[in-house]
Design an enzyme around this catalytic site. Structure first.
Site, PDB file in Angstrom:
ATOM      1  N   LYS A 171      42.871  64.242   4.543  1.00 18.42           N
ATOM      2  CA  LYS A 171      42.708  63.118   3.622  1.00 18.42           C
ATOM      3  C   LYS A 171      43.659  63.311   2.450  1.00 18.42           C
ATOM      4  O   LYS A 171      43.583  64.302   1.727  1.00 18.42           O
ATOM      5  CB  LYS A 171      41.270  63.039   3.132  1.00 18.42           C
ATOM      6  CG  LYS A 171      41.029  61.873   2.175  1.00 18.42           C
ATOM      7  CD  LYS A 171      39.572  61.742   1.805  1.00 18.42           C
ATOM      8  CE  LYS A 171      39.346  60.554   0.897  1.00 18.42           C
ATOM      9  NZ  LYS A 171      37.920  60.421   0.534  1.00 18.42           N
ATOM     10  N   LYS A 209      43.723  60.170   7.120  1.00 21.60           N
ATOM     11  CA  LYS A 209      43.504  59.043   6.221  1.00 21.60           C
ATOM     12  C   LYS A 209      44.407  59.153   5.006  1.00 21.60           C
ATOM     13  O   LYS A 209      44.477  60.233   4.422  1.00 21.60           O
ATOM     14  CB  LYS A 209      42.034  59.068   5.800  1.00 21.60           C
ATOM     15  CG  LYS A 209      41.657  58.117   4.712  1.00 21.60           C
ATOM     16  CD  LYS A 209      40.241  58.369   4.279  1.00 21.60           C
ATOM     17  CE  LYS A 209      39.943  57.400   3.162  1.00 21.60           C
ATOM     18  NZ  LYS A 209      38.654  57.614   2.577  1.00 21.60           N
TER      19      LYS A 209
HETATM   20  C1  PBG Z   1      35.480  58.921  -0.883  1.00 24.03           C
HETATM   21  C2  PBG Z   1      36.200  57.875  -0.117  1.00 24.03           C
HETATM   22  C3  PBG Z   1      37.287  57.104  -0.559  1.00 24.03           C
HETATM   23  C4  PBG Z   1      37.616  56.268   0.495  1.00 24.03           C
HETATM   24  C5  PBG Z   1      36.738  56.526   1.527  1.00 24.03           C
HETATM   25  N1  PBG Z   1      35.881  57.540   1.142  1.00 24.03           N
HETATM   26  C6  PBG Z   1      37.902  57.015  -1.881  1.00 24.03           C
HETATM   27  C7  PBG Z   1      38.744  58.103  -2.378  1.00 24.03           C
HETATM   28  O1  PBG Z   1      38.910  59.142  -1.760  1.00 24.03           O
HETATM   29  O2  PBG Z   1      39.250  57.927  -3.485  1.00 24.03           O
HETATM   30  C8  PBG Z   1      38.741  55.283   0.495  1.00 24.03           C
HETATM   31  C9  PBG Z   1      38.726  54.317   1.622  1.00 24.03           C
HETATM   32  C10 PBG Z   1      39.631  53.180   1.451  1.00 24.03           C
HETATM   33  O3  PBG Z   1      40.492  53.126   0.564  1.00 24.03           O
HETATM   34  O4  PBG Z   1      39.516  52.248   2.270  1.00 24.03           O
HETATM   35  N2  PBG Z   1      34.105  58.823  -0.653  1.00 24.03           N
END
Ligand code: PBG
Length: 324
Positions: free
Chosen positions: A195, A247
């Site tokens: 991520k 992601k």
């Molecule tokens: C954190 C989380 C995020 C997203 C999914 N889970 C936000 C982040 O990491 O700032 C982002 C998903 C998206 O942008 O569609 N719980």
């Protein structure tokens, strides 16, 4: 002159269909949805056209819509009315996320895989994915204890898959151990393994009323680093992840492809809020064919090697795939 003429395989629709390498299917889509504790009616999210925050009461209907569309799973995010420093709402069995999971699992039975976001950012008043130490930094190991509790609360609520999105080291191992100790041996873990600290999460911050000031660069991966993504995915697999995720998706298809090559578990890709919003904004201006762009994005994630796609467009994609 050689006899190599690649265009032969593109001559007719029938020929193109015959040689197509990937054929996305509704069953591999996971629909990401937002449940807001304080709403009685759906509230559109301005930066995610076509996507709304939904009230808890809507959950059974969302499940039915997903089943009808033939999508594979539902990923639930929830926005609580009250937040605090430790994110207590996340571990409370009556917290909004756990209530939404229970409603979804009850409605779904065995028809749909119910997934829940396992992270503290929606529940903390500072908006970070973990708890803070006295000096204001995100405390990895103190957060793990809360994640373990949160995982148990979600498992008790009936979640089939826990989506570990907080990027704390050892989160998979710690939650897995907690689940085993309580007999939840069939609950699967979807690790947000690779991520990235991405600008493409912008609209999501509106979608969850994010309280974050600053950034998540001390726990999410620097966009310049591919190896760290592969390493994280490998560690999460060793720690017991059933599925590993990359992601965002399209800016990181190199990572998707390499994680797919190295992993012996299914690989997911998350087409995140900013990726979705880019298509919507351009389409609204008449600059892109909306349907074609969404389908091409999906096809590209699959071609890169993702087995499972998390997306806000799951229902529409499923309908388009059926028509095609
Ligand atoms: C954190 C989380 C995020 C997203 C999914 N889970 C936000 C982040 O990491 O700032 C982002 C998903 C998206 O942008 O569609 N719980």
């Amino acid at each position: 002159m050689t006899s190599y003429r690649p265009r032969r395989l593109r001559t007719t629709p029938a020929m193109r269909r015959l040689v197509r390498e990937v054929r996305p299917h509704p069953g591999e889509l996971v629909w990401a949805v937002f449940i807001h504790e304080e709403l009685a009616e759906p509230r559109p999210i301005a930066s995610l056209p076509g996507v709304s925050q939904h009230p808890l009461a809507a959950v059974p209907a969302l499940v039915d819509a997903a089943v009808e569309a033939g999508v594979g799973g539902l990923m639930i995010f929830a926005i609580p009315a009250v937040r605090d420093a430790r994110g207590s709402g996340a571990v409370d069995p009556d917290g909004i996320l756990n209530r939404a999971i229970r409603a979804a699992a009850d409605a779904a039975g065995e028809r749909l895989v119910i997934m829940a976001d396992l992270c503290l950012d929606e529940f903390t008043d500072h908006g970070h994915c973990g708890v803070l130490s006295a000096d204001g930094r995100v405390d990895n190991d103190a957060t793990l204890a809360v994640y373990a509790e949160m995982g148990l609360a979600q498992a008790r609520a009936g979640a089939h898959v826990l989506g570990l999105s907080g990027m704390m080291d050892h989160q998979v191992a710690v939650v897995r151990e907690a689940l085993e100790a309580e007999g939840f041996t069939d609950v699967s873990l979807l690790a947000y393994a690779a991520k990235y600290a991405s600008a493409f999460y912008g609209p999501f911050r509106e979608a969850v009323d994010s309280q974050l000031e600053g950034d998540r660069r001390s726990y999410q991966i620097d966009p310049a680093n591919g190896l760290q993504g592969l390493h994280e995915a490998e560690l999460d697999e060793f720690e017991g992840a059933d599925i590993v995720m990359v992601k965002p998706a399209l800016p990181y298809l190199d990572v998707v492809a390499e994680v797919a090559a190295q992993s012996r578990v299914p690989v997911a890709a998350y087409h995140v809020s900013g990726e979705y919003a880019q298509i919507e904004a351009a389409a609204a201006n008449g600059w892109l064919d909306r349907r074609a762009a969404h389908l091409e994005a999906l096809t590209s994630m699959r071609r890169a090697g993702a087995d499972i796609i998390v997306t806000y467009a799951a229902l529409e994609l499923a309908a388009w795939l059926k028509e095609n």
